[in-house]
Design an enzyme around this catalytic site. Structure first.
Site, PDB file in Angstrom:
ATOM      1  N   ASN A  74     -26.315  13.615 -11.341  1.00  0.00           N
ATOM      2  CA  ASN A  74     -27.717  14.052 -11.297  1.00  0.00           C
ATOM      3  C   ASN A  74     -27.787  15.533 -10.956  1.00  0.00           C
ATOM      4  OD1 ASN A  74     -27.162  12.358  -8.699  1.00  0.00           O
ATOM      5  ND2 ASN A  74     -28.976  13.486  -8.055  1.00  0.00           N
ATOM      6  N   ASP A  75     -28.426  15.954  -9.887  1.00  0.00           N
ATOM      7  CA  ASP A  75     -28.782  17.363  -9.668  1.00  0.00           C
ATOM      8  C   ASP A  75     -27.619  18.341  -9.869  1.00  0.00           C
ATOM      9  OD1 ASP A  75     -30.890  15.902  -8.740  1.00  0.00           O
ATOM     10  OD2 ASP A  75     -30.824  16.661  -6.694  1.00  0.00           O
TER      11      ASP A  75
END
Length: 552
Positions: free
Chosen positions: A142-143
């Protein structure tokens, strides 16, 4: 002949014994497994529909060296994940969930399928894996984290689960690039420790050192620091961690430090619930609280996360990612424009004004590269949405990053907005002009006052985009785009303001994504799509298309 057959039978029996490990079953939900010595990896079979199994890794002295959570296969295998043994001698495994429905622990299929190996095959097995976007070789991502530029190399770290293709076991993965396009994967940069999992954060360059700040996510969220003396390849965690703590909010994370030349000191901004807190420091170790920003400003429908704060020309931009609360549901990136004196950020807009950096469903956790050359402000985003990211139709990996984008400023009426254009490095991918779209291409659209663009395939799947100059809007309809059933939140129409007229659109197509930009930077829209076959047809009303193949 009999002797040969007998030998083959014995060899086959030995092979089968080696292929099927024998667990030590200790209870209805508890088992242990001894590791085979002399091998580099144990390959763990995963079944995503199952509950997590908590695994304590023990060494030869029965010291616990690591904890991980893996959805070990109960009755079928979706894929394998590797665990590098490095002296591990025993796995102490606790299964969760209702064992009355799952059967006896000793009969689980994982024991038949666990393998020991010196290699792990990362050859791509996913037809939706992008051609020219960054993705992890395997596992969940993710991020984007800790991005910086140093000595001609772009460094991209990211939230990574090496032990499954859904969110869990947060590490910092690491990739590097010389051109922002082609990425090389490196070993894990930061692993969880007893302060917690490694959540999002940022890196700064400080002389010859690279200093990483990240959130330690344990019982509470605290901020920690690590230092690299080899250009960001390996890090040593600071002995004085944690360096920042709080007791008033549970969501306290995503530190973003930066050198502020205006005050000749370091600043740091992080997310605390539904506000951003700003700190200052002379040495990166001792931090002084300066101020908070956010009360009453912008969108507060979800938790504020992943901030960034930087100057463009003579104004400052504060990026605030939010989940949920996006303009079309789920996660998205909002921002504020104003002034910052090293102590306090002052927004120039009225509190009720909300500005979105991208009007698609799949653009989140946007942050910029520290120390980008030519005074550029280059950003990348996580190309997914928390509403369905764990369930998109891939297994070997999940999620990619957006293409790199350069930010600037423009004005419309009395407001100042952030402009977004594809980074100049994307031009190097342009190949020959072609007549039809391909699974990986760039399409330039010269627009008129009303332009409709339909991308489609032979299965009847399509994406429809409409630019309306009178309404000053651009929309993208993916309700018939292909695979949709994995989430009710996926089929949607997204609409963006254009802040004036659009003369030319740039569309970047890459197997599972469409990124649309106003060529002047006044609009961007990022959406995932999962067609059963590539869109090879294009129809345009009120415009002209030029299609370029992608050279990768």
């Amino acid at each position: 002949m009999k002797r040969v057959l007998l030998t083959l039978t014995v060899l086959l029996a030995v092979t089968l014994m080696e292929a099927q490990v024998t667990p030590i079953v200790l209870g209805d939900s508890h088992a242990m497994l001894k590791m085979m010595q002399g091998k580099k990896f144990v390959l763990l079979p995963v079944q995503e529909a199952e509950d997590i199994a908590s695994i304590a890794v023990l060494d030869n002295s029965n010291n616990m060296v690591q904890r991980l959570n893996v959805k070990l296969a109960i009755d079928r295998v979706d894929y394998y994940v590797p665990y590098e043994l490095k002296g591990a001698a025993l796995l102490d495994i606790e299964f969760h969930g209702d064992r009355r429905q799952k059967g006896a622990v000793g009969e689980f299929v994982c024991w038949k399928e666990i393998e020991f190996s010196d290699t792990f095959d990362t050859t791509n097995r996913e037809r939706f894996r992008p051609v020219y976007h960054h993705t992890p070789l395997y596992g969940w991502m993710n991020d984007p984290n800790g991005m910086f530029f140093k000595d001609g190399t772009w460094h991209l770290y990211y939230q990574w689960n090496p032990y499954g293709s859904q969110w869990e076991n947060m590490h910092w993965g690491h990739s590097t690039s010389r051109d922002l396009i082609h990425w090389e994967t490196h070993p894990i940069a930061l692993e969880p420790d007893w302060l917690g999992s490694i959540f999002s954060g940022s890196c700064v360059t400080n002389g010859d050192e690279v200093v990483a700040f990240y959130t330690s996510a344990g019982m509470h969220q605290t901020q920690s620091m690590a230092v690299s003396k080899d250009g960001g390849r390996t890090f040593e965690k600071y002995s004085g961690n944690p360096v920042l703590t709080t007791s008033d909010v549970p969501d306290f994370r995503d530190p973003r430090p930066f050198w502020n030349e205006d005050i000749k000191a370091w600043n740091l901004i992080l997310a605390a619930g539904q506000e951003m807190r700003i700190y200052s420091s002379k040495d990166l170790k001792e931090w002084k609280y300066e101020s908070s920003f956010g009360k009453g400003y912008g969108n507060h429908s979800g938790v504020w996360e992943c901030p960034d704060l930087f100057k463009i020309n003579n104004k400052w931009v504060l990026i605030c990612n939010i989940n949920p609360g996006g303009p079309f549901g789920g996660s998205a990136t909002q921002y504020f424009v104003g002034q910052f004196d090293g102590h306090k950020f002052t927004c120039e807009s009225m509190p009720k004004v909300t500005k979105w950096m991208d009007y698609g469903k799949d653009h989140y956790a946007t942050v910029s590269f520290y120390n980008a050359p030519e005074n550029r402000r280059v950003v990348m985003a996580w190309m997914s949405n928390w509403q369905y990211a764990n369930h998109v139709p891939t297994k070997q990996y999940r999620s990619g990053n957006s293409i790199p984008r350069d930010l600037g400023l423009f004005t419309c009426g009395e407001e100042t907005y952030v402009s977004v254009v594809p980074s100049k490095e994307m031009l190097t991918l342009r190949g020959a002009k072609v007549k039809k779209p391909t699974e990986a291409c760039e399409i330039i659209i010269d627009t008129k006052s009303m332009t409709e663009i339909v991308l489609s395939n032979s299965k009847g799947e399509q994406v429809t985009m409409v630019y309306d100059a009178q309404k000053q809007t651009f929309s993208m309809d993916r309700t018939k785009s292909g695979k949709l059933s994995f989430s009710e939140a996926f089929p949607c129409v997204t609409t963006a303001p254009t802040y004036g007229t659009i003369k030319q659109l740039r569309l970047f197509i890459d197997r599972c994504s469409i990124e649309a930009f106003d060529a002047e930077g006044k609009m961007s829209m990022t959406n995932l799509v999962f067609p059963s076959e590539p869109y090879t047809n294009i129809k345009i009303k009120g415009g002209k298309a030029t299609i370029y193949e992608i050279k990768y």
